[in-house]
Design an enzyme around this catalytic site. Structure first.
Site, mmCIF file in Angstrom:
data_model
loop_
_atom_site.group_PDB
_atom_site.id
_atom_site.type_symbol
_atom_site.label_atom_id
_atom_site.label_comp_id
_atom_site.label_asym_id
_atom_site.label_seq_id
_atom_site.Cartn_x
_atom_site.Cartn_y
_atom_site.Cartn_z
ATOM 1 N N THR A 1 -0.800 6.251 2.516
ATOM 2 C CA THR A 1 -2.225 5.355 2.818
ATOM 3 C C THR A 1 -1.991 4.338 3.844
ATOM 4 O OG1 THR A 1 -2.355 4.987 0.073
ATOM 5 C CG2 THR A 1 -3.979 3.204 1.680
ATOM 6 N N ARG B 1 -6.590 5.746 -6.545
ATOM 7 C CA ARG B 1 -6.657 6.886 -7.098
ATOM 8 C C ARG B 1 -7.200 6.885 -8.048
ATOM 9 N NH1 ARG B 1 -0.011 7.444 -4.369
ATOM 10 N NH2 ARG B 1 -0.313 9.677 -4.282
ATOM 11 N N ILE C 1 0.598 -1.174 -0.409
ATOM 12 C CA ILE C 1 0.253 -0.067 0.089
ATOM 13 C C ILE C 1 0.885 0.989 -0.142
ATOM 14 C CG2 ILE C 1 -1.980 -1.159 0.946
ATOM 15 C CD1 ILE C 1 -1.036 0.058 3.582
ATOM 16 N N ASP C 2 0.237 2.295 -0.430
ATOM 17 C CA ASP C 2 1.040 4.020 -0.352
ATOM 18 C C ASP C 2 2.075 3.919 0.179
ATOM 19 O OD1 ASP C 2 1.179 3.137 -3.757
ATOM 20 O OD2 ASP C 2 -0.722 4.354 -3.421
ATOM 21 N N LYS C 3 2.468 4.794 0.347
ATOM 22 C CA LYS C 3 3.731 5.694 1.986
ATOM 23 C C LYS C 3 2.213 6.239 2.150
ATOM 24 C CE LYS C 3 6.907 9.014 3.165
ATOM 25 N NZ LYS C 3 7.347 10.016 2.600
#
Length: 303
Positions: free
Chosen positions: A138, A235, A134-136
């Site tokens: 998120t 996103r 998962i993104d930084k």
């Protein structure tokens, strides 16, 4: 940079062709490099399964060789579930999942290595145990595997879609439909290699299902179900339909409610356990910052 000019008809897959021509790269790593644009066919990004043809010019911009040893770091981990095969973490905002050649800060992997002492080695030295990312900025649930058998079993669930991942996101604007499915292919943005975009060129199929949880005057809280797992998928898809995620500096140019990253939270994950084959569902509550913004929006409308 390495270059090859194809002078005979081959029909070989691009990833296999490059692997055969190089040393020290796994097929998975080659596929990652193709997706990242390090390997081009006729100066264009291609796909791993592209069949090399007579006259093709293939260029390989090899990443710098980085000698990297992960030094375990003692950090706080919000552990939601753990046993001898699996560990599930509720990741906070601002933490990178794994190191890279350009990321030297302490990452979640550094903390996992300290806590677990060992993780599966399928993804190599930089991404041990990491089944999905998962993104930084998120927040929410992330699964890691402690051994190769568990890793393989969990990864197969991602492929056959028996692993379920659900997110909560606050998006700009008011969605008219209570439920919808966004089916639009995602590929790397040719103008900005750090971004993804909806495109038919060098892309992969991507499907996101959404449900409206609550409407505000200018925003909507939605629950998103990932049917595929593309980079930045939620996103990109929410931007594509005109409702970018609030606080998303990369995909939204609207005035944010927070300067601390996008309001996107992986709140629920369901998977089949590698050993006992039982179905497990885990949840993580919204971060306090996310909850506070929702309370503020509710209070504004109550006035």
């Amino acid at each position: 940079m390495t270059e090859w000019k194809i002078e005979t008809e081959t029909g070989t897959r691009l990833d296999k062709f490059v692997q055969d021509k190089t040393e020290g790269y796994s097929r998975t790593r080659i596929q990652q490099l193709i997706e990242e644009g390090n390997i081009l066919v006729n100066n264009e990004v291609s796909k791993s399964n592209y069949k090399v043809r007579l006259g093709d010019e293939i260029t390989f911009e090899q990443p710098e060789d980085v000698e990297y040893e992960i030094v375990p770091v003692d950090m706080h981990l919000d552990i939601v579930y753990e046993d001898s095969d699996v560990i599930v973490i509720n990741k906070p905002k601002g933490v990178v999942v794994h190191p890279s050649s350009t990321t030297k800060e302490a990452t979640l992997v550094h903390g996992l290595m300290y806590h677990c002492k060992d993780l599966s080695g399928i993804n190599g030295v930089l991404r041990p145990g990491i089944v999905h990312r998962i993104d930084k900025d998120t927040t929410g649930l992330l699964v890691a595997a402690k051994n190769d058998t568990a890793h393989q079993f969990l990864s197969e669930q991602l492929v056959d879609k028996t692993m379920s991942r659900k997110y909560l996101a606050l998006v700009h604007g008011v969605l008219e439909h209570d439920h919808g499915t966004i089916e639009a292919p995602i590929g790397r943005d040719e103008k900005d290699r750090q971004k993804m975009t909806v495109t038919d060129k060098n892309s992969k199929s991507a499907v996101t299902e959404f449900y409206v949880r609550k409407r505000f005057k200018e925003f909507t809280l939605v629950e998103c179900h990932l049917k595929t797992g593309r980079t930045h998928q939620i996103r990109v898809h929410m931007q594509y339909i005109g409702h970018p995620v609030v606080g998303d500096a990369k995909y939204s140019f609207r005035k944010p409610l927070t300067d601390n990253g996008q309001l996107l939270h992986a709140y629920e994950i369901t998977f089949i356990h590698p050993s006992n084959k039982q179905r497990i569902t885990l949840e993580a509550p919204l971060p306090e910052e996310f909850q506070e913004i929702l309370r503020t929006l509710e209070e504004r409308e109550a006035v």
